[in-house]
Design an enzyme around this catalytic site. Sequence first.
Site, short mmCIF file in Angstrom:
data_model
loop_
_atom_site.label_atom_id
_atom_site.label_comp_id
_atom_site.label_asym_id
_atom_site.label_seq_id
_atom_site.Cartn_x
_atom_site.Cartn_y
_atom_site.Cartn_z
N THR A 27 0.88 -1.18 0.00
CA THR A 27 0.00 0.00 0.00
C THR A 27 0.92 1.22 0.00
O THR A 27 2.12 1.10 0.23
CB THR A 27 -0.90 0.05 1.25
OG1 THR A 27 -0.08 0.26 2.41
CG2 THR A 27 -1.69 -1.24 1.44
N VAL A 82 7.42 -2.11 7.30
CA VAL A 82 7.38 -0.65 7.34
C VAL A 82 7.99 -0.12 6.04
O VAL A 82 9.12 -0.44 5.70
CB VAL A 82 8.19 -0.12 8.54
CG1 VAL A 82 8.13 1.40 8.59
CG2 VAL A 82 7.66 -0.74 9.83
N LYS A 83 7.19 0.69 5.34
CA LYS A 83 7.68 1.26 4.08
C LYS A 83 8.21 2.66 4.38
O LYS A 83 7.50 3.48 4.97
CB LYS A 83 6.50 1.34 3.12
CG LYS A 83 6.84 1.20 1.68
CD LYS A 83 5.53 1.17 0.90
CE LYS A 83 5.74 0.94 -0.55
NZ LYS A 83 4.48 1.13 -1.30
N LEU A 84 9.45 2.91 3.98
CA LEU A 84 10.06 4.22 4.20
C LEU A 84 10.57 4.77 2.88
O LEU A 84 11.18 4.02 2.10
CB LEU A 84 11.25 4.09 5.18
CG LEU A 84 10.96 3.61 6.60
CD1 LEU A 84 12.27 3.46 7.37
CD2 LEU A 84 10.03 4.57 7.33
#
Length: 215
Positions: A27, A82-84
């Site tokens: 997402t 976790v998308k960074l």
Amino acid sequence: MKIFIDTANLDMIKEINSWGILDGVTTNPSLIAKEGVDVRARVKEIAEIVNGPISAEAMSMTCDEMVKEGRELAKIHPNINVKLPMCVESLKATKILSSEGIKVNVTLIFSPLQALLAAKAGAAFVSPFIGRLDDIGQFGGDLVAQIMTILENYGYETEVIAASIRGPNHVLEAALNGCDIATIPYDTLKKMVSHPKTDEGIQKFIADYEKSKKN
Ligand code: E4P
């Protein structure tokens, strides 16, 4: 190649999951906004449907805040990553989160050296954006190929997610380059299933079968 779906829409996720080919979900803030939902609530719902990595993007801009937000996101479900976004602060945060066993997907990768740095920081995934490069007349497929070569040269375990996919040709390009994962929009997944000659062949077999029953 693992197949992820790039959406926050539950109906689409459920449908593609029912095909038996879905390995995970990505997402991003734009996809979440399109659904008009809260990111935490939505990724929890997704994790209850799909048994695989689910990327949820942190919106903080400093290392300390990214780490705090990343820890909170990771608490939602063991499959949440976790998308960074790629930057100096996210490299520092990736190092800390990955040392705690939290998987990080470093996103918005547009150069092979960005991917090398993210892998060195301990990213579990890097997401090169194929379509957005093609949009500006560069070759997204070449970026994926270069990243695969570099990560293989040094034995990094970081998995490469071909992202920003616009159509089946991008998936083909990713697969031919040996990419680990492609995160694919719903419409492209539907297009990958069908071929006019397959449909024509099915119709002919049905017609011949019906004829043979009458003999
Ligand atoms: C990847 O994880 C992103 O969510 C996505 O692939 C971005 O695609 P776009 O360029 O179509 O927005």
